[in-house]
Scaffold this motif. Structure first.
Motif, PDB file in Angstrom:
ATOM      1  N   ASN A   1      33.545  36.994  34.958  1.00 54.36           N
ATOM      2  CA  ASN A   1      32.974  38.055  34.127  1.00 54.36           C
ATOM      3  C   ASN A   1      33.943  39.232  33.994  1.00 54.36           C
ATOM      4  O   ASN A   1      34.103  39.791  32.907  1.00 54.36           O
ATOM      5  N   LEU A   2      34.592  39.609  35.069  1.00 51.49           N
ATOM      6  CA  LEU A   2      35.534  40.736  35.017  1.00 51.49           C
ATOM      7  C   LEU A   2      36.762  40.414  34.165  1.00 51.49           C
ATOM      8  O   LEU A   2      37.326  41.312  33.540  1.00 51.49           O
ATOM      9  N   GLN A   3      37.159  39.159  34.142  1.00 49.58           N
ATOM     10  CA  GLN A   3      38.333  38.781  33.343  1.00 49.58           C
ATOM     11  C   GLN A   3      38.130  39.069  31.861  1.00 49.58           C
ATOM     12  O   GLN A   3      39.089  39.260  31.129  1.00 49.58           O
ATOM     13  N   ARG A   4      36.877  39.160  31.427  1.00 52.07           N
ATOM     14  CA  ARG A   4      36.591  39.525  30.034  1.00 52.07           C
ATOM     15  C   ARG A   4      37.088  40.928  29.710  1.00 52.07           C
ATOM     16  O   ARG A   4      37.304  41.263  28.552  1.00 52.07           O
ATOM     17  N   CYS A   5      37.210  41.750  30.737  1.00 49.47           N
ATOM     18  CA  CYS A   5      37.605  43.152  30.543  1.00 49.47           C
ATOM     19  C   CYS A   5      39.039  43.421  31.008  1.00 49.47           C
ATOM     20  O   CYS A   5      39.433  44.575  31.147  1.00 49.47           O
ATOM     21  N   TRP A   6      39.803  42.380  31.275  1.00 46.73           N
ATOM     22  CA  TRP A   6      41.181  42.561  31.731  1.00 46.73           C
ATOM     23  C   TRP A   6      42.092  42.820  30.542  1.00 46.73           C
ATOM     24  O   TRP A   6      41.994  42.161  29.517  1.00 46.73           O
ATOM     25  N   GLN A   7      42.957  43.807  30.679  1.00 44.64           N
ATOM     26  CA  GLN A   7      43.920  44.145  29.635  1.00 44.64           C
ATOM     27  C   GLN A   7      45.319  43.814  30.161  1.00 44.64           C
ATOM     28  O   GLN A   7      45.919  44.614  30.888  1.00 44.64           O
ATOM     29  N   PRO A   8      45.839  42.644  29.821  1.00 48.48           N
ATOM     30  CA  PRO A   8      47.139  42.244  30.373  1.00 48.48           C
ATOM     31  C   PRO A   8      48.281  43.183  29.993  1.00 48.48           C
ATOM     32  O   PRO A   8      49.190  43.411  30.797  1.00 48.48           O
ATOM     33  N   GLU A   9      48.212  43.772  28.797  1.00 49.25           N
ATOM     34  CA  GLU A   9      49.290  44.663  28.384  1.00 49.25           C
ATOM     35  C   GLU A   9      49.349  45.931  29.242  1.00 49.25           C
ATOM     36  O   GLU A   9      50.411  46.519  29.426  1.00 49.25           O
TER      37      GLU A   9
ATOM     38  N   ASP B   1      39.727  47.252  31.567  1.00 46.50           N
ATOM     39  CA  ASP B   1      39.246  48.202  30.564  1.00 46.50           C
ATOM     40  C   ASP B   1      37.986  48.840  31.141  1.00 46.50           C
ATOM     41  O   ASP B   1      36.878  48.323  30.991  1.00 46.50           O
ATOM     42  N   MET B   2      38.155  49.955  31.833  1.00 50.43           N
ATOM     43  CA  MET B   2      37.043  50.581  32.544  1.00 50.43           C
ATOM     44  C   MET B   2      35.987  51.155  31.606  1.00 50.43           C
ATOM     45  O   MET B   2      34.886  51.463  32.044  1.00 50.43           O
ATOM     46  N   ALA B   3      36.284  51.278  30.322  1.00 52.87           N
ATOM     47  CA  ALA B   3      35.272  51.721  29.361  1.00 52.87           C
ATOM     48  C   ALA B   3      34.221  50.631  29.147  1.00 52.87           C
ATOM     49  O   ALA B   3      33.145  50.913  28.635  1.00 52.87           O
ATOM     50  N   ARG B   4      34.531  49.397  29.541  1.00 53.03           N
ATOM     51  CA  ARG B   4      33.608  48.274  29.356  1.00 53.03           C
ATOM     52  C   ARG B   4      33.001  47.782  30.666  1.00 53.03           C
ATOM     53  O   ARG B   4      32.241  46.823  30.679  1.00 53.03           O
ATOM     54  N   ILE B   5      33.345  48.427  31.780  1.00 50.11           N
ATOM     55  CA  ILE B   5      32.844  47.998  33.086  1.00 50.11           C
ATOM     56  C   ILE B   5      31.989  49.107  33.684  1.00 50.11           C
ATOM     57  O   ILE B   5      32.391  50.263  33.739  1.00 50.11           O
ATOM     58  N   TRP B   6      30.826  48.724  34.146  1.00 45.01           N
ATOM     59  CA  TRP B   6      29.898  49.645  34.809  1.00 45.01           C
ATOM     60  C   TRP B   6      29.778  49.195  36.255  1.00 45.01           C
ATOM     61  O   TRP B   6      29.548  48.023  36.528  1.00 45.01           O
ATOM     62  N   ILE B   7      29.939  50.129  37.179  1.00 47.01           N
ATOM     63  CA  ILE B   7      29.800  49.815  38.600  1.00 47.01           C
ATOM     64  C   ILE B   7      28.513  50.441  39.099  1.00 47.01           C
ATOM     65  O   ILE B   7      28.257  51.615  38.875  1.00 47.01           O
TER      66      ILE B   7
END
Length: 183
Positions: free
Chosen positions: A143-151, A156-162
């Motif tokens: 699930n977290l890999q969906r928000c990974w920005q390889p560049e 992408d913390m704007a898309r992840i809620w903790i």
């Protein structure tokens, strides 16, 4: 009663007599942050011992187990020869119950409360997720890999809620666990 166990019961360690709170905060966590609660700054001992650890390691937050129902039911047996692998196993054990949910392009991750209490030991929210990602259950990692920005080599913390799990100080029996290869 729970707090008095950590402050009022004393143990002899070498030539020193110390409480569990002193052992945790003045020896083991000596180079790490205090809990984030404002009141903790007044109740955490500040003694300095020559035998204190000289460097901090965020994995110690998972290795320390107070015996509450919010911590693993097993306590690892630590060995100096395998300490690094033992600390990794403690993190995996503590994060076994980590969950995540996807909604649209966003991901919500539930972390143990200790990650919030000692957030300075991990760094930023992105640092926390980057450090803990290898220890998460496979579904959370996917699930977290969906928000990974390889560049940017970052999430992408704007898309992840903790969110942080509730913590109960209710006690429970613990058992010793020699590190199995599966952890």
């Amino acid at each position: 009663r729970f707090i008095s166990l950590f402050k009022d019961v004393a143990y002899q360690v070498g030539d020193d007599i110390m409480s569990l709170a002193e052992l945790e905060h003045c020896i083991i966590r000596a180079q790490m942050s205090f809990p984030s609660s404002f009141l903790s700054r007044f109740v955490i001992p500040k003694s300095r011992y020559a035998c204190r650890l000289s460097t901090g390691d965020y994995r110690i937050n998972f290795a320390l187990n107070c015996g509450s129902v919010s911590t693993p039911a097993q306590v690892l047996v630590y060995n100096p020869e395998t300490l690094d692998a033992d600390l990794d196993a403690a993190v995996r054990l503590a994060l076994e119950g980590t969950s995540s949910q996807c909604s649209g392009g966003d991901v919500t991750v539930s972390l143990p409360r200790v990650c919030q209490w000692f957030e300075q030991d991990f760094g930023t929210s992105d640092d926390t997720l980057t450090k803990l990602e290898p220890y998460f259950p496979e579904q959370v990692r996917q699930n977290l890999q969906r928000c990974w920005q390889p560049e940017q080599n970052a999430f992408d913390m704007a898309r992840i809620w903790i969110r942080y799990d509730d913590f109960s100080f209710s006690c429970r029996p613990l058992s010793l666990l020699k590190r199995p290869s599966s952890i």
